[in-house]
Design an enzyme around this catalytic site. Structure first.
Site, short mmCIF file in Angstrom:
data_model
loop_
_atom_site.label_atom_id
_atom_site.label_comp_id
_atom_site.label_asym_id
_atom_site.label_seq_id
_atom_site.Cartn_x
_atom_site.Cartn_y
_atom_site.Cartn_z
N GLY A 32 -0.65 19.90 -17.84
CA GLY A 32 -0.27 19.47 -19.18
C GLY A 32 -0.69 20.49 -20.22
O GLY A 32 -1.31 21.50 -19.89
N GLY A 87 -6.16 16.43 -18.52
CA GLY A 87 -5.80 15.74 -19.75
C GLY A 87 -5.49 14.27 -19.49
O GLY A 87 -5.69 13.75 -18.39
N ALA A 88 -5.00 13.59 -20.53
CA ALA A 88 -4.60 12.18 -20.38
C ALA A 88 -3.57 11.85 -21.46
O ALA A 88 -3.53 12.50 -22.51
CB ALA A 88 -5.81 11.26 -20.52
N ASP A 89 -2.78 10.83 -21.19
CA ASP A 89 -1.79 10.39 -22.18
C ASP A 89 -2.37 9.34 -23.12
O ASP A 89 -1.95 9.25 -24.28
CB ASP A 89 -0.55 9.85 -21.46
CG ASP A 89 0.11 10.94 -20.65
OD1 ASP A 89 0.53 11.93 -21.26
OD2 ASP A 89 0.15 10.84 -19.42
N LYS A 99 -2.18 8.28 -17.21
CA LYS A 99 -1.81 9.67 -16.98
C LYS A 99 -0.45 9.72 -16.30
O LYS A 99 0.04 8.73 -15.80
CB LYS A 99 -2.84 10.36 -16.07
CG LYS A 99 -4.14 10.67 -16.80
CD LYS A 99 -5.14 11.43 -15.94
CE LYS A 99 -4.62 12.64 -15.25
NZ LYS A 99 -4.00 13.64 -16.14
N GLY A 101 2.27 11.60 -17.79
CA GLY A 101 3.34 11.99 -18.71
C GLY A 101 4.03 13.26 -18.23
O GLY A 101 5.24 13.43 -18.40
N GLU A 108 -2.93 14.65 -9.30
CA GLU A 108 -4.07 14.52 -10.23
C GLU A 108 -5.03 13.43 -9.76
O GLU A 108 -6.25 13.60 -9.82
CB GLU A 108 -3.57 14.18 -11.64
CG GLU A 108 -2.89 15.36 -12.32
CD GLU A 108 -2.21 15.01 -13.62
OE1 GLU A 108 -2.00 15.93 -14.43
OE2 GLU A 108 -1.88 13.84 -13.85
N LYS A 126 -4.86 10.47 -28.56
CA LYS A 126 -4.82 9.77 -27.26
C LYS A 126 -5.74 8.55 -27.21
O LYS A 126 -5.71 7.80 -26.23
CB LYS A 126 -5.21 10.74 -26.13
CG LYS A 126 -4.41 12.05 -26.09
CD LYS A 126 -2.98 11.81 -25.74
CE LYS A 126 -2.12 13.05 -25.69
NZ LYS A 126 -2.46 14.05 -24.70
C1 5RP Z 1 0.30 15.15 -16.44
C2 5RP Z 1 -0.75 14.40 -17.19
C3 5RP Z 1 -1.29 15.03 -18.42
O1 5RP Z 1 -2.65 15.13 -18.31
C4 5RP Z 1 -0.94 14.17 -19.58
O2 5RP Z 1 0.47 13.99 -19.61
C5 5RP Z 1 -1.42 14.77 -20.90
O3 5RP Z 1 -0.62 15.87 -21.22
P1 5RP Z 1 -0.88 16.75 -22.51
O4 5RP Z 1 -2.19 17.44 -22.31
O5 5RP Z 1 0.29 17.71 -22.54
O6 5RP Z 1 -0.89 15.84 -23.71
O7 5RP Z 1 -1.17 13.33 -16.83
O8 5RP Z 1 0.75 14.41 -15.34
#
Ligand code: 5RP
Length: 227
Positions: A32, A87-89, A99, A101, A108, A126
């Protein structure tokens, strides 16, 4: 009042997380835009002599790490990771996550499960009181698409098959992603159990127990949160 720039916050969180990296570690590398900042920073540390190995959570991350000269290994050769940074959504006050996205949730989650420590890095957008405004991604086997759609519709989870500009989105494991609405569900542990019990659902984007430390960029500073 500090001006909020998500990309700046992501970068700050990533830089802070890299302070936990020590020489000799085997690292899980997330996927991400936030993880990208961390991988770039790690690349700079490696070019200055840091010795680590990374296990990437996606082909995208593997390609970036290779470009930056970060040595890679596999879970087969290094089944236990010292630290994973991802990361995380969305995250809630209990540091439970949505997670996936970016579509890399299966690898992961495997890395998170096999890591001695998991650090999550995010920007301040987030943080949520309750998970679920972001649709929950499920990785599913294409063979079971129709039967899973029917079952999830009956559970009123409003599944949507993820698509890309090239057609149906496929993961690095050649699976599909369904995005579902879980905001109304109070008991996410129970929901997760029910979802995983449906044949053909390989994994969910609910990361309910794995976060050891969450580093959130906020304005020009960072906030560290622990359970
Ligand atoms: C990918 C993920 C990412 O960690 C999540 O989508 C966050 O993305 P970003 O850092 O672009 O906001 O889970 O599968």
């Amino acid at each position: 009042m500090a001006i909020t720039n998500p990309d700046n916050e992501k970068k700050r969180a990533a830089q802070e997380a890299l302070k936990y990296v020590n020489t000799g570690m085997v690292l899980g590398l997330g996927t991400g835009s936030t993880a990208k900042h961390m991988i770039r920073g790690l690349g700079a540390m490696v070019s200055q002599g840091l010795q680590v190995k990374g296990v990437p959570s996606s082909e995208r991350t593997a390609n970036l790490a290779k470009e930056l000269g970060i040595p890679l290994t596999t879970l087969e050769l290094a089944p236990q990771l010292d630290l994973t940074i991802d990361g995380a959504d969305e995250f809630d006050p209990k540091l439970r996550l949505i997670k996936g996205g970016g579509g890399a949730l299966l690898r992961e989650k495997i890395l998170a499960h096999n890591s001695k420590m998991n650090i999550i890095i995010t920007d301040s957008s987030k943080a949520v009181r309750q998970l679920g405004k972001f649709k929950l991604p499920l990785e599913i086997i294409p063979f079971a698409l129709q039967s899973i759609l029917v079952e999830l519709q009956e559970m009123e989870l409003r599944p949507v098959l993820r698509r890309s500009s090239k057609g149906i989105f496929t993961t690095d494991e050649n699976n599909y992603i369904l995005d579902i609405s879980v905001y109304e569900w109070d008991n996410l542990n129970e929901l997760n159990r029910q979802l995983i019990a449906i044949p053909g659902i390989v994994e969910t984007g609910l990361f309910l127990e794995t976060t050891d430390l969450l580093i959130m960029g906020k304005g020009n500073s960072v906030v560290e949160l622990q359970k």
